[in-house]
Each structure stands twice: as structure tokens, then as C-alpha cells.
Enzyme design. Structure first.
Site, PDB file in Angstrom:
ATOM      1  N   GLU A  22       0.811  -1.222   0.000  1.00 20.79           N
ATOM      2  CA  GLU A  22       0.000   0.000   0.000  1.00 20.79           C
ATOM      3  C   GLU A  22       0.848   1.278   0.000  1.00 20.79           C
ATOM      4  O   GLU A  22       0.335   2.353  -0.307  1.00 20.79           O
ATOM      5  CB  GLU A  22      -0.965  -0.017   1.199  1.00 20.79           C
ATOM      6  CG  GLU A  22      -2.036  -1.104   1.041  1.00 20.79           C
ATOM      7  CD  GLU A  22      -2.889  -1.331   2.279  1.00 20.79           C
ATOM      8  OE1 GLU A  22      -4.055  -1.689   2.136  1.00 20.79           O
ATOM      9  OE2 GLU A  22      -2.370  -1.177   3.412  1.00 20.79           O
TER      10      GLU A  22
ATOM     11  N   ASP B 151     -11.387  -7.141  -3.343  1.00 24.60           N
ATOM     12  CA  ASP B 151     -12.189  -8.372  -3.289  1.00 24.60           C
ATOM     13  C   ASP B 151     -13.606  -8.012  -2.866  1.00 24.60           C
ATOM     14  O   ASP B 151     -13.884  -6.860  -2.557  1.00 24.60           O
ATOM     15  CB  ASP B 151     -11.573  -9.359  -2.284  1.00 24.60           C
ATOM     16  CG  ASP B 151     -11.452  -8.748  -0.901  1.00 24.60           C
ATOM     17  OD1 ASP B 151     -10.396  -8.182  -0.587  1.00 24.60           O
ATOM     18  OD2 ASP B 151     -12.438  -8.777  -0.145  1.00 24.60           O
TER      19      ASP B 151
ATOM     20  N   GLU C  91      -8.240  -1.089   9.377  1.00 21.81           N
ATOM     21  CA  GLU C  91      -7.474  -0.018  10.038  1.00 21.81           C
ATOM     22  C   GLU C  91      -8.168   1.342  10.104  1.00 21.81           C
ATOM     23  O   GLU C  91      -7.966   2.114  11.045  1.00 21.81           O
ATOM     24  CB  GLU C  91      -6.109   0.202   9.340  1.00 21.81           C
ATOM     25  CG  GLU C  91      -5.164  -0.977   9.393  1.00 21.81           C
ATOM     26  CD  GLU C  91      -5.430  -2.000   8.310  1.00 21.81           C
ATOM     27  OE1 GLU C  91      -6.095  -1.648   7.303  1.00 21.81           O
ATOM     28  OE2 GLU C  91      -4.999  -3.162   8.463  1.00 21.81           O
TER      29      GLU C  91
HETATM   30  N1  ADE Z   1      -8.970  -5.692   3.139  1.00 25.73           N
HETATM   31  C1  ADE Z   1      -9.112  -6.111   1.868  1.00 25.73           C
HETATM   32  N2  ADE Z   1     -10.102  -6.999   1.760  1.00 25.73           N
HETATM   33  C2  ADE Z   1     -10.610  -7.158   2.998  1.00 25.73           C
HETATM   34  C3  ADE Z   1     -11.633  -7.980   3.538  1.00 25.73           C
HETATM   35  N3  ADE Z   1     -12.334  -8.814   2.768  1.00 25.73           N
HETATM   36  N4  ADE Z   1     -11.880  -7.903   4.876  1.00 25.73           N
HETATM   37  C4  ADE Z   1     -11.164  -7.067   5.652  1.00 25.73           C
HETATM   38  N5  ADE Z   1     -10.174  -6.290   5.199  1.00 25.73           N
HETATM   39  C5  ADE Z   1      -9.902  -6.328   3.878  1.00 25.73           C
END
Ligand code: ADE
Length: 250
Positions: free
Chosen positions: A31, A218, A195
Site C-alpha cells: 500500500e 475483493d 485499520e
Molecule cells: N482488506 C481487503 N479486503 C478485505 C476484507 N475482505 N476484509 C477485511 N479487510 C480487507
């Protein structure tokens, strides 16, 4: 003597030079890598386990860091950039899972506000997400930073890929359809990550303006882990490109 003192403090990295310092926070190397590779005049300072990179990006004074994953790491990083580095503004950059089913992988969600979905004091009659001593569940981002993030994100990705919405934070990687439905219903969340809500809470405690940018890696469902692995880098770089665009106009 005064000159010497200022010089010594600057060498320690504890005084902001003239003008503002923008803290740019990510949780993982992926990141912050793109931003770190383009910074100039980098000075490193390690405090505890976190390394802080002070320097210039797009000709702005910034402090960049990778906190590590999760709310406690994020809170430590946010507290430190404010107290040790005098951060005037905080931008969080990174990836998230989509909760809003209209959103697609690599789209960006800009925080209107954030909630902490793993806070549960319902036994005492509080709504889910509300901490004791608080009268609300959400931590609101700075309106000016939201506007700047929106303008910058549209420039980088195009209007269709940019949403201003609610980000839910918790110490859980969400990979479950039922949990996605719960986060949508209970919190009206658009994205979920691990976060932002902690950074938002720390920033609010100190009255420091902040915004969280999250590109979607995702859909937080049964395929989340696989899809995340494929798209995390593209998504992380999308978010980082928007931060660069924001710094140009700050
Ligand atoms: N960061 C990226 N994808 C995530 C997810 N499915 N759950 C929590 N944090 C994430």
C-alpha cells in the site's frame, strides 16, 4: 543558539518544517511502495516497530509509514504521526473488501465516515459499533479532504469508479457472504477493512482532519482470499495514485 536548537530538532524529525505536513498511512508494504519509491529527500526514523519516512512527494512535506495490519497497529501509527511528526492532515491509503454489491474490484471508496463493526456494547443497550462515552457510531472524515479525494480519484480512475461512502473497520478479514449482508444491513457500509476506523478515532481525538481511501481488492465473500491475492496490487496502486494526485493540489 535558537538556530542550533531548531536544527537539532529537525534532525530528530520532531518539528515540522515551514508549511504543513501530510501523513500518508498504509497498513502493508504493497500500500505504500509506489509512494515510497517516488519520495525525495527521505529521512527514516524507527519508533518501536514502525519506520516513518519523512520527505517530499509532489513537492509536499509528507511522513509516510506502514503500520502493519489491524486497529492497534493503525492507532499507534496515527498517534505517532500526530504527536511526533506534527501531522496537520492524515490520508490513509489502501485496499478493502466491497460490501456494497454495486461496486467492482479496483473501484475506490472515499470515506464519508467510518464505523468499527467489531465494537459490541449491546449488552449495555448501546447500538452495535458505539463505544462507551460516544454518542454516535461513526467517525466523520474532513469535508475538504473528501472533496479533494473525489476530484483526484475521478481524474485518476473516472467518475464511474469512485464512491463516497461508509467504511467499516474491524480486526477481521471478511470472507463470508452472511457477514457481508450483516455489514450492509447493520451499518450501511460500502467497504470493509482493518485499520481506517482506528485512524479515524485517533484523528478525531486530536482534532486532525483525515480521509481514508480504499480501492477494492475483493468482495469479502467466499472467494475473497483468492480474489484478494490477484487484485491487491492493482487496487493498492490505484489508491496510491489518487494520493499523489491529491498532494499535487494541497
Ligand atoms: N482488506 C481487503 N479486503 C478485505 C476484507 N475482505 N476484509 C477485511 N479487510 C480487507
Amino acid at each position: 543558539m535558537k538556530k542550533f536548537l531548531i536544527g537539532a530538532l529537525l534532525a530528530l524529525g520532531t518539528v515540522t518544517a515551514y508549511g504543513e505536513t501530510v501523513a500518508v498511512i498504509g497498513a502493508m508494504d504493497k500500500e505504500i511502495n509506489l509512494l515510497k519509491s517516488q519520495m525525495k529527500n527521505i529521512k527514516e526514523k524507527k519508533i518501536g516497530r514502525i519506520t516513518y519516512y519523512k520527505g517530499k512527494l509532489e513537492n509536499k512535506d509528507i511522513v509516510l509509514l506502514k503500520t502493519g495490519v489491524g486497529k492497534v497497529n493503525a492507532a499507534v501509527g496515527a498517534d505517532t504521526v500526530i504527536r511526533e511528526f506534527g501531522a496537520d492532515k492524515i490520508i490513509f491509503t489502501g485496499v478493502a473488501g466491497a460490501i456494497n454489491r454495486n461496486l467492482n474490484i479496483a473501484d475506490v471508496v472515499i470515506s464519508k465516515d467510518l464505523v468499527q463493526h467489531d465494537v459490541d456494547l449491546t449488552a449495555f443497550g448501546a447500538p452495535m459499533g458505539q463505544l462507551s462515552g460516544e454518542s454516535k457510531i461513526e467517525f466523520s472524515a474532513d469535508p475538504q479532504l473528501i472533496k479533494l479525494a473525489e476530484k483526484s480519484a475521478i481524474k485518476v480512475l473516472g467518475k464511474d469508479k469512485v464512491t463516497i461512502g461508509r467504511i467499516a473497520t474491524g480486526d477481521q478479514f471478511i470472507a463470508n457472504k452472511e457477514k457481508v449482508q450483516f455489514l450492509g444491513k447493520e451499518f450501511n457500509a460500502d467497504a470493509v477493512e482493518m485499520e481506517g476506523g482506528a485512524v479515524a478515532q485517533v484523528a478525531e481525538i486530536y482534532g486532525v482532519p483525515f480521509v481514508v481511501l480504499r480501492a477494492l481488492s475483493d468482495k469479502a465473500d467466499g472467494s475473497a482470499e483468492m480474489v484478494y491475492s490477484e487484485f491487491v496490487e492493482v487496487a493498492a496502486d490505484n489508491s496510491a495514485e489518487i494520493v499523489k494526485e491529491m498532494l499535487k493540489s494541497m
